[in-house]
Scaffold this active site. Structure first.
Site, PDB file in Angstrom:
ATOM      1  N   ASP A  60      23.114 -19.868 -48.134  1.00  0.00           N
ATOM      2  CA  ASP A  60      22.160 -20.040 -49.227  1.00  0.00           C
ATOM      3  C   ASP A  60      21.705 -18.646 -49.662  1.00  0.00           C
ATOM      4  O   ASP A  60      21.109 -17.912 -48.856  1.00  0.00           O
ATOM      5  CB  ASP A  60      20.970 -20.876 -48.705  1.00  0.00           C
ATOM      6  N   TYR A 153      12.800 -20.647 -66.086  1.00  0.00           N
ATOM      7  CA  TYR A 153      14.258 -20.420 -66.089  1.00  0.00           C
ATOM      8  C   TYR A 153      14.575 -19.238 -67.007  1.00  0.00           C
ATOM      9  O   TYR A 153      15.335 -18.335 -66.636  1.00  0.00           O
ATOM     10  CB  TYR A 153      15.016 -21.677 -66.532  1.00  0.00           C
TER      11      TYR A 153
HETATM   12  P1  NDP Z   1      26.761 -25.654 -61.452  1.00  0.00           P
HETATM   13  O1  NDP Z   1      25.557 -26.418 -61.013  1.00  0.00           O
HETATM   14  O2  NDP Z   1      27.984 -26.417 -61.769  1.00  0.00           O
HETATM   15  O3  NDP Z   1      27.093 -24.526 -60.357  1.00  0.00           O
HETATM   16  C1  NDP Z   1      26.086 -23.786 -59.740  1.00  0.00           C
HETATM   17  C2  NDP Z   1      26.663 -23.076 -58.524  1.00  0.00           C
HETATM   18  O4  NDP Z   1      25.605 -22.283 -57.940  1.00  0.00           O
HETATM   19  C3  NDP Z   1      27.144 -24.042 -57.475  1.00  0.00           C
HETATM   20  O5  NDP Z   1      28.384 -23.595 -56.971  1.00  0.00           O
HETATM   21  C4  NDP Z   1      26.076 -23.972 -56.403  1.00  0.00           C
HETATM   22  O6  NDP Z   1      26.675 -24.131 -55.120  1.00  0.00           O
HETATM   23  C5  NDP Z   1      25.576 -22.523 -56.543  1.00  0.00           C
HETATM   24  N1  NDP Z   1      24.232 -22.385 -56.019  1.00  0.00           N
HETATM   25  C6  NDP Z   1      23.082 -22.909 -56.516  1.00  0.00           C
HETATM   26  N2  NDP Z   1      22.049 -22.625 -55.714  1.00  0.00           N
HETATM   27  C7  NDP Z   1      22.558 -21.878 -54.689  1.00  0.00           C
HETATM   28  C8  NDP Z   1      21.986 -21.274 -53.531  1.00  0.00           C
HETATM   29  N3  NDP Z   1      20.673 -21.354 -53.264  1.00  0.00           N
HETATM   30  N4  NDP Z   1      22.791 -20.601 -52.679  1.00  0.00           N
HETATM   31  C9  NDP Z   1      24.118 -20.505 -52.925  1.00  0.00           C
HETATM   32  N5  NDP Z   1      24.724 -21.041 -54.009  1.00  0.00           N
HETATM   33  C10 NDP Z   1      23.940 -21.723 -54.874  1.00  0.00           C
HETATM   34  O7  NDP Z   1      26.278 -24.811 -62.709  1.00  0.00           O
HETATM   35  P2  NDP Z   1      27.011 -23.695 -63.612  1.00  0.00           P
HETATM   36  O8  NDP Z   1      28.400 -23.478 -63.196  1.00  0.00           O
HETATM   37  O9  NDP Z   1      26.723 -24.038 -65.017  1.00  0.00           O
HETATM   38  O10 NDP Z   1      26.109 -22.432 -63.250  1.00  0.00           O
HETATM   39  C11 NDP Z   1      26.630 -21.184 -62.854  1.00  0.00           C
HETATM   40  C12 NDP Z   1      25.755 -20.084 -63.436  1.00  0.00           C
HETATM   41  O11 NDP Z   1      25.850 -20.113 -64.854  1.00  0.00           O
HETATM   42  C13 NDP Z   1      24.269 -20.205 -63.113  1.00  0.00           C
HETATM   43  O12 NDP Z   1      23.764 -18.915 -62.816  1.00  0.00           O
HETATM   44  C14 NDP Z   1      23.668 -20.722 -64.426  1.00  0.00           C
HETATM   45  O13 NDP Z   1      22.320 -20.354 -64.563  1.00  0.00           O
HETATM   46  C15 NDP Z   1      24.552 -20.022 -65.417  1.00  0.00           C
HETATM   47  N6  NDP Z   1      24.592 -20.590 -66.757  1.00  0.00           N
HETATM   48  C16 NDP Z   1      24.943 -21.903 -66.952  1.00  0.00           C
HETATM   49  C17 NDP Z   1      24.984 -22.406 -68.242  1.00  0.00           C
HETATM   50  C18 NDP Z   1      25.291 -23.846 -68.533  1.00  0.00           C
HETATM   51  O14 NDP Z   1      24.981 -24.306 -69.640  1.00  0.00           O
HETATM   52  N7  NDP Z   1      25.885 -24.578 -67.618  1.00  0.00           N
HETATM   53  C19 NDP Z   1      24.706 -21.540 -69.393  1.00  0.00           C
HETATM   54  C20 NDP Z   1      24.325 -20.210 -69.066  1.00  0.00           C
HETATM   55  C21 NDP Z   1      24.306 -19.745 -67.804  1.00  0.00           C
HETATM   56  P3  NDP Z   1      26.078 -25.030 -53.944  1.00  0.00           P
HETATM   57  O15 NDP Z   1      25.249 -26.122 -54.553  1.00  0.00           O
HETATM   58  O16 NDP Z   1      27.279 -25.508 -53.202  1.00  0.00           O
HETATM   59  O17 NDP Z   1      25.271 -24.054 -53.155  1.00  0.00           O
HETATM   60  C1  8X3 Z   2      21.856 -22.409 -69.490  1.00  0.00           C
HETATM   61  C2  8X3 Z   2      21.846 -22.560 -70.966  1.00  0.00           C
HETATM   62  O1  8X3 Z   2      20.329 -23.162 -72.947  1.00  0.00           O
HETATM   63  O2  8X3 Z   2      20.243 -24.585 -70.985  1.00  0.00           O
HETATM   64  O3  8X3 Z   2      21.507 -21.125 -69.102  1.00  0.00           O
HETATM   65  O4  8X3 Z   2      19.250 -22.414 -70.943  1.00  0.00           O
HETATM   66  S1  8X3 Z   2      20.326 -23.204 -71.476  1.00  0.00           S
END
Ligand code: NDP
Ligand code: 8X3
Length: 252
Positions: A60, A153
């Site tokens: 984590d 966020y």
């Molecule tokens: P997902 O929820 O599909 O993936 C998130 C990943 O982060 C998982 O692999 C999860 O793994 C890991 N994670 C979360 N918390 C922890 C923790 N405490 N320790 C270790 N690993 C952690 O979301 P996304 O792929 O969309 O997100 C990836 C990144 O992209 C994030 O930083 C998000 O903020 C960013 N993002 C996403 C957008 C969207 O619209 N989806 C847009 C802009 C940015 P596990 O649970 O196995 O630990």
């Molecule tokens: C994730 C995209 O627009 O939900 O970072 O914040 S938004």
């Protein structure tokens, strides 16, 4: 010489898509996350499809001691990391700031900001010793502008944006490239997590529009990672065609 990438949050979404494209391009990988079963599945799948070595680390990112100990368990060869992708992150809840939940706020700040710092501080000494080192931080459009009810966020992703700029300043003398990737709406498990597992609410986020896919972001990341040594793509804002900013989305 072969290249190695370390990807946080590789169990899902953008991180998993990055692992896939990098493995296909012959990177050895260190993939991390909290869900060990998923890490093992991805390792099996990628090792079958690609001739690369995949190492899994289950921890984590919020827990500093666990993060340092887990990463430090890698052997000297595995520590020759060329590319660090700080991807692990999440949003929890979406409320006006006066109705926000302390626990949700802690989860976002501890994961998106402190977690990214915990990993980076541990890995930067290894990057300094490696060839063509590069850090790619996954920020967000939420790190470029604030939207209603996005408060904490957005603050956490503004912090990622600032940390990317700060890293670029402090690490340029070590030839470490730093790229900030700022996606808009990407359909992953992100909204499911944000809405506490309420799939109906999560699906609403993408209704009537074509969101980005995790593969779209991974393609962009691969483009940044595969530029010539003298080129650094510093910052990329990438949106679905139907999205103009955080609150302007055209739906059919
Ligand atoms: P997902 O929820 O599909 O993936 C998130 C990943 O982060 C998982 O692999 C999860 O793994 C890991 N994670 C979360 N918390 C922890 C923790 N405490 N320790 C270790 N690993 C952690 O979301 P996304 O792929 O969309 O997100 C990836 C990144 O992209 C994030 O930083 C998000 O903020 C960013 N993002 C996403 C957008 C969207 O619209 N989806 C847009 C802009 C940015 P596990 O649970 O196995 O630990
Ligand atoms: C994730 C995209 O627009 O939900 O970072 O914040 S938004």
């Amino acid at each position: 010489m072969g290249k190695t990438a370390l990807i946080t949050g590789a169990t899902s979404g953008i991180g998993k898509a990055c692992a896939t494209i990098l493995a296909k391009n012959n990177y050895d990988l260190i993939i991390t996350g909290r869900r060990n079963e998923r890490l093992q599945e991805l390792k099996l799948q990628l090792e079958k499809e690609c001739q690369t070595q995949i190492t899994t680390l289950c921890f984590d990112v919020r827990n500093r001691e666990e993060t340092i100990n887990s990463l430090s368990s890698l052997n000297n060869n595995q520590k020759k990391v060329n590319l660090l992708i700080n991807n692990a992150g999440l949003a929890v809840g979406i409320n006006p700031i006066d109705q926000g939940d302390f626990e949700d706020w802690d989860r976002m700040i501890d994961t998106n900001v402190t977690g990214l710092l915990n990993v980076s501080k541990t890995v930067i000494p290894w990057l300094k010793e490696s060839e063509n080192p590069h850090i790619i931080n996954i920020g967000s459009i939420a790190g470029k502008e604030v939207y209603p009810n996005g408060n904490v966020y957005c603050a956490s992703k503004h912090a990622v944006d600032a940390i990317s700029k700060a890293m670029r300043l402090d690490l340029v003398r070590h030839n470490i490239k730093v790229t900030n990737i700022a996606p808009g709406l990407v359909e992953t498990e992100f909204s499911n997590v944000r809405f506490y597992g309420d799939k109906e609410k999560a699906d609403q986020v993408y209704v009537g529009m074509d969101p980005l896919t995790p593969e779209d972001i991974a393609d962009t990341i691969w483009f940044c990672a595969s530029r010539p040594v003298h080129v650094n793509i510093a910052d990329v804002l990438i949106l679905p065609a139907a999205q103009a900013n955080s609150v302007t989305v055209i739906r059919k």
